[in-house]
Design an enzyme around this catalytic site. Structure first.
Site, PDB file in Angstrom:
ATOM      1  N   ASN A 180       0.886  -1.174   0.000  1.00 34.58           N
ATOM      2  CA  ASN A 180       0.000   0.000   0.000  1.00 34.58           C
ATOM      3  C   ASN A 180       0.920   1.220   0.000  1.00 34.58           C
ATOM      4  OD1 ASN A 180      -1.755   2.076   0.495  1.00 34.58           O
ATOM      5  ND2 ASN A 180      -2.383   1.377   2.539  1.00 34.58           N
TER       6      ASN A 180
ATOM      7  N   LYS B 231       0.138   4.182  -0.164  1.00 36.46           N
ATOM      8  CA  LYS B 231      -0.490   5.353   0.466  1.00 36.46           C
ATOM      9  C   LYS B 231      -0.271   6.583  -0.431  1.00 36.46           C
ATOM     10  CE  LYS B 231      -0.187   3.080   4.886  1.00 36.46           C
ATOM     11  NZ  LYS B 231      -0.104   3.168   6.331  1.00 36.46           N
TER      12      LYS B 231
ATOM     13  N   HIS C  36      -9.641   1.104   4.914  1.00 34.88           N
ATOM     14  CA  HIS C  36      -8.344   1.294   5.575  1.00 34.88           C
ATOM     15  C   HIS C  36      -8.522   2.265   6.740  1.00 34.88           C
ATOM     16  CE1 HIS C  36      -4.207   2.394   6.369  1.00 34.88           C
ATOM     17  NE2 HIS C  36      -3.867   1.288   5.741  1.00 34.88           N
TER      18      HIS C  36
ATOM     19  N   GLU D 276      -6.962   4.658   7.644  1.00 41.39           N
ATOM     20  CA  GLU D 276      -6.748   6.072   7.283  1.00 41.39           C
ATOM     21  C   GLU D 276      -7.926   6.655   6.497  1.00 41.39           C
ATOM     22  OE1 GLU D 276      -2.835   5.522   5.589  1.00 41.39           O
ATOM     23  OE2 GLU D 276      -2.130   4.970   7.584  1.00 41.39           O
TER      24      GLU D 276
ATOM     25  N   GLU E 177      -5.436  -4.910  10.516  1.00 40.13           N
ATOM     26  CA  GLU E 177      -4.429  -3.877  10.721  1.00 40.13           C
ATOM     27  C   GLU E 177      -4.718  -3.148  12.038  1.00 40.13           C
ATOM     28  OE1 GLU E 177      -2.422  -2.697   6.751  1.00 40.13           O
ATOM     29  OE2 GLU E 177      -4.076  -1.334   7.141  1.00 40.13           O
TER      30      GLU E 177
ATOM     31  N   GLY F  72       2.559   2.214  10.819  1.00 38.05           N
ATOM     32  CA  GLY F  72       3.521   3.302  10.649  1.00 38.05           C
ATOM     33  C   GLY F  72       4.232   3.687  11.934  1.00 38.05           C
TER      34      GLY F  72
ATOM     35  N   SER G 181       3.450  -2.277  10.255  1.00 33.44           N
ATOM     36  CA  SER G 181       4.904  -2.371  10.481  1.00 33.44           C
ATOM     37  C   SER G 181       5.471  -3.742  10.124  1.00 33.44           C
ATOM     38  CB  SER G 181       5.256  -1.992  11.924  1.00 33.44           C
ATOM     39  OG  SER G 181       4.855  -0.650  12.200  1.00 33.44           O
TER      40      SER G 181
HETATM   41  P1  13P Z   1       3.054   0.261   7.678  1.00 35.93           P
HETATM   42  O1  13P Z   1       3.558  -1.014   7.068  1.00 35.93           O
HETATM   43  O2  13P Z   1       3.807   1.466   7.201  1.00 35.93           O
HETATM   44  O3  13P Z   1       2.938   0.163   9.155  1.00 35.93           O
HETATM   45  O4  13P Z   1       1.556   0.461   7.111  1.00 35.93           O
HETATM   46  C1  13P Z   1       0.648  -0.564   7.238  1.00 35.93           C
HETATM   47  C2  13P Z   1      -0.566  -0.211   6.461  1.00 35.93           C
HETATM   48  O5  13P Z   1      -1.341   0.654   6.851  1.00 35.93           O
HETATM   49  C3  13P Z   1      -0.789  -0.928   5.203  1.00 35.93           C
HETATM   50  O6  13P Z   1      -2.070  -0.668   4.709  1.00 35.93           O
END
Ligand code: 13P
Length: 273
Positions: A10, A12, A101, A103, A188, A194, A234
């Site tokens: 992803n 982002k 997601h 976010e 997640e 992150g 992560s």
């Molecule tokens: P990270 O791997 O940067 O923690 O992000 C995970 C994520 O939100 C994947 O959709």
């Protein structure tokens, strides 16, 4: 029944220019084996809308990397300024689309009038919105990757399981057994995204098991056995092999490490074992 792992990047809101996207795809194509005999692992990259066509062209038809998008609106066309529909994504060559997601979900208790970073980050998707998006994606022939997970506050108050179970139940309203068997869930935990804080393998497996047992209760053991459930948060080359060794974890949804071709390739390699 063996489920094929899915390792999905992803990106982002990164690598959204043509030059950046082409460069990362070129590095990925070099870093990832293009044939692994039985293609034991599915691979996808979920990229910004602006470079869907770019990445599709750069991957070429024969690539074993599937194209993914990061969100979708539930209407197919109309006066919805700024939105992108599932038929548009299908036409752009998309196979997978992230839905729900963290976010893009709700604002996690941030007071409404505060114009702050949390509001900028979160688009307020509710489970009902996630459900509509899943239907829109399925209707257009896309595979939704349905993201669920608890916040730190929810975990600390002991409600992680209940939160995840409810997210799964609500998101699957009017989704048929056949459709569910073909979609992907991603667990997640919001506190692990992150942050460098990974959920332990045991705990990630336990909550992925909660997702599976929820599907079992809603549908059948066969459907629950068929559905793929990823872990995300992560995941890196140094913890991927452990996380991916657990029976309920069928792959990873990778944020930060998907922006580095070598790291993403190492996670794909870890999924082969
Ligand atoms: P990270 O791997 O940067 O923690 O992000 C995970 C994520 O939100 C994947 O959709």
């Amino acid at each position: 029944m063996a489920r094929k792992p899915l390792i999905a990047g992803n990106w982002k809101m990164n690598k959204g220019t043509v030059a950046e996207a082409e460069s990362l795809v070129s590095d990925l194509l070099k870093a990832l084996p293009q044939t692994d005999g039985v293609a034991a692992v599915d691979i996808a990259i979920c990229v910004p809308f602006t470079v869907l066509h770019t990445v599709n062209a750069a991957l070429g038809g024969a690539s074993r990397i599937a194209l993914g998008a990061q969100d979708v609106f539930w209407k197919s066309a109309g006066a919805y300024t700024g939105r992108i529909s599932a038929p548009f994504l299908a036409d752009a060559g998309v196979t997978y689309v992230l839905v729900g997601h963290s976010e893009t979900r709700g604002r996690f208790g941030v007071p409404e009038p505060d114009f702050n970073e949390a509001i900028l980050r979160h688009f307020g998707d509710t489970d009902a919105v996630v459900n509509r998006k899943i239907h829109a994606a399925l209707d257009a022939g896309l595979i939704p990757v349905v993201c669920v997970g608890e916040t730190l506050t929810e975990r600390e108050s002991g409600s992680a399981e209940a939160v995840v179970r409810l997210q799964v139940e609500e998101s699957l309203t009017r989704v048929s057994a056949e459709q569910v068997a073909g979609l992907v869930f991603a667990y997640e935990p919001v506190w692990a995204i992150g942050t460098g804080k990974t959920c332990s393998g045991e705990e990630a497996d336990r909550i992925c098991g909660v997702i599976r047992s929820t599907i079992h209760a809603l549908y059948s053991p066969e459907v629950a056995e068929a559905v793929r459930i990823q872990y995300g948060g992560s995941m890196k080359p140094d913890n991927a092999a452990d996380l991916l060794s657990y029976p309920n974890i069928d792959g990873g949804l990778i944020g930060g490490a998907s922006l580095k071709a070598a790291d993403f390739a190492a996670i794909v390699a870890a999924a082969h074992h």
